[in-house]
Design a protein around this motif. Structure first.
Motif, short mmCIF file in Angstrom:
data_model
loop_
_atom_site.label_atom_id
_atom_site.label_comp_id
_atom_site.label_asym_id
_atom_site.label_seq_id
_atom_site.Cartn_x
_atom_site.Cartn_y
_atom_site.Cartn_z
N PHE A 12 35.63 60.44 44.86
CA PHE A 12 36.55 60.63 43.85
C PHE A 12 37.87 60.14 44.23
CE2 PHE A 12 32.96 63.60 42.75
CZ PHE A 12 32.96 63.36 41.51
N ALA A 13 38.06 59.63 45.30
CA ALA A 13 39.37 59.16 45.91
C ALA A 13 39.02 57.78 46.61
CB ALA A 13 39.78 60.15 46.75
N SER A 14 39.94 56.82 46.03
CA SER A 14 39.46 55.62 46.76
C SER A 14 39.54 55.28 48.33
CB SER A 14 40.33 54.62 46.11
OG SER A 14 41.63 54.60 46.25
N CYS A 15 40.59 56.26 48.80
CA CYS A 15 40.73 56.15 50.11
C CYS A 15 39.49 56.76 51.19
CB CYS A 15 42.11 56.80 50.59
SG CYS A 15 42.02 58.76 50.13
N SER A 62 44.18 51.39 48.56
CA SER A 62 43.01 51.72 49.11
C SER A 62 41.73 51.27 48.42
CB SER A 62 42.73 53.04 49.40
OG SER A 62 42.83 53.91 48.31
N ILE A 63 41.94 50.88 47.05
CA ILE A 63 40.80 50.56 46.31
C ILE A 63 40.26 49.00 46.37
CG2 ILE A 63 42.07 49.71 44.12
CD1 ILE A 63 40.38 51.47 42.43
N ASN A 64 39.09 48.97 46.36
CA ASN A 64 38.63 47.47 46.58
C ASN A 64 38.58 46.69 44.77
OD1 ASN A 64 36.00 48.33 45.12
ND2 ASN A 64 35.36 48.70 47.29
N ALA A 65 38.10 45.57 44.79
CA ALA A 65 37.97 44.57 43.77
C ALA A 65 37.05 45.36 42.67
CB ALA A 65 37.97 43.41 44.00
N THR A 66 35.80 45.72 43.49
CA THR A 66 34.80 46.41 42.40
C THR A 66 35.13 47.67 41.65
OG1 THR A 66 33.22 45.29 43.69
CG2 THR A 66 32.31 47.08 42.46
N ASP A 67 35.79 48.63 42.61
CA ASP A 67 36.14 49.73 42.25
C ASP A 67 37.37 49.82 40.95
OD1 ASP A 67 34.17 50.78 43.65
OD2 ASP A 67 35.58 51.55 45.10
N ARG A 68 38.17 48.85 41.45
CA ARG A 68 39.47 48.73 40.32
C ARG A 68 38.62 48.20 39.27
NH1 ARG A 68 42.63 44.80 37.96
NH2 ARG A 68 44.87 45.27 37.86
N GLN A 69 37.87 47.13 39.10
CA GLN A 69 37.13 46.83 37.77
C GLN A 69 36.72 47.86 37.14
OE1 GLN A 69 37.83 43.88 36.15
NE2 GLN A 69 36.78 44.90 34.69
N ALA A 70 35.83 48.66 37.80
CA ALA A 70 35.40 49.71 37.36
C ALA A 70 36.21 50.81 36.58
CB ALA A 70 34.36 50.56 38.10
N MET A 71 37.19 51.01 37.22
CA MET A 71 38.40 51.86 36.60
C MET A 71 38.84 51.27 35.35
SD MET A 71 42.05 52.70 38.26
CE MET A 71 42.50 51.11 38.33
N ILE A 72 39.23 50.03 35.11
CA ILE A 72 39.53 49.07 34.10
C ILE A 72 38.61 49.32 33.08
CG2 ILE A 72 40.12 46.95 33.05
CD1 ILE A 72 41.48 46.54 35.91
N THR A 73 37.44 49.11 33.21
CA THR A 73 36.03 49.15 32.40
C THR A 73 35.93 50.66 31.69
OG1 THR A 73 34.93 47.51 33.69
CG2 THR A 73 33.33 48.89 32.08
N LEU A 74 36.03 51.51 32.57
CA LEU A 74 36.08 52.90 31.91
C LEU A 74 37.17 53.09 30.98
CD1 LEU A 74 34.51 54.93 35.06
CD2 LEU A 74 33.47 54.33 32.83
N LEU A 75 38.33 52.90 31.39
CA LEU A 75 39.51 53.18 30.79
C LEU A 75 39.50 52.19 29.20
CD1 LEU A 75 42.62 52.98 33.23
CD2 LEU A 75 41.90 55.00 31.96
N GLU A 76 39.00 51.13 29.30
CA GLU A 76 38.93 50.24 28.31
C GLU A 76 37.84 50.98 27.16
OE1 GLU A 76 37.71 46.49 29.88
OE2 GLU A 76 39.85 45.77 29.82
N LEU A 134 33.45 68.84 52.69
CA LEU A 134 33.32 67.87 53.46
C LEU A 134 34.45 66.88 53.41
CD1 LEU A 134 29.57 66.77 52.27
CD2 LEU A 134 30.43 68.20 54.39
N CYS A 135 34.81 66.20 54.54
CA CYS A 135 35.85 65.56 54.82
C CYS A 135 35.51 64.24 55.43
CB CYS A 135 37.03 66.26 55.53
SG CYS A 135 38.44 65.40 55.81
N CYS A 136 36.23 63.10 55.00
CA CYS A 136 36.00 61.84 55.77
C CYS A 136 36.86 61.81 56.91
CB CYS A 136 36.24 60.65 54.62
SG CYS A 136 38.10 60.72 54.10
#
Length: 158
Positions: free
Chosen positions: A56-59, A105-119, A15-17
């Motif tokens: 799996f890709a922010s874009c 392409s990443i929004n603030a919510t997804d950015r925070q989730a990325m940081i939370t997971l890395l932490e 599938l492709c967006c």
């Protein structure tokens, strides 16, 4: 996903967006790809109303959220932070340095989730690009095609 107690399934066909086609100016082809994916998802949703399309890709996530509002989509990192008890997870530690570039392409919510997971990763040394330049030079398709401008932008980040 099964380790976390969830049933998941990959689509039987790719599938492709349509975002990459859209970035290249192929608007009709982009819309066709997006519509095919939305139609497939809607058919699956009729079978099970609880389905969520994990991206799996922010874009791709952004493209689907902007142009396919009827389809429930969420970035995998955001989904994990919202639906999984991270405190109970068994994270394998690392002494690695992780240098994070936040894509445009990443929004603030997804950015925070990325940081939370890395932490959550024990002993992970997380560093962020702080160059004032919010561009890696990818520019949609630019990452996949040899260009002078994107290489110059990337060089400024490295």
């Amino acid at each position: 996903m099964s380790t976390l107690g969830y049933q998941s399934e990959l689509p039987k066909r790719i599938l492709c967006c349509g975002a990459l086609d859209q970035h290249n100016g192929h608007l009709t082809k982009a819309q066709q790809r997006l519509q095919r994916s939305v139609n497939h998802f809607r058919q699956q949703t009729q079978i099970n109303e609880q389905l969520t399309w994990l991206t799996f890709a922010s874009c791709c996530s952004r493209q689907l959220q902007q142009h396919a509002q009827a389809v429930q989509t969420i970035d995998i990192m955001t989904w994990l932070t919202k639906h999984h008890h991270l405190d109970n997870a068994q994270w394998k530690g690392t002494q690695q340095r992780v240098l994070v570039h936040t894509p445009c392409s990443i929004n603030a919510t997804d950015r925070q989730a990325m940081i939370t997971l890395l932490e959550q990763i024990p002993n992970c040394n997380i560093e962020f690009f702080n160059d004032g330049l919010n561009c890696c030079g990818a520019g949609g398709m630019q990452l996949l095609t040899p260009q002078t401008v994107n290489l110059q932008l990337l060089e400024r980040k490295c």
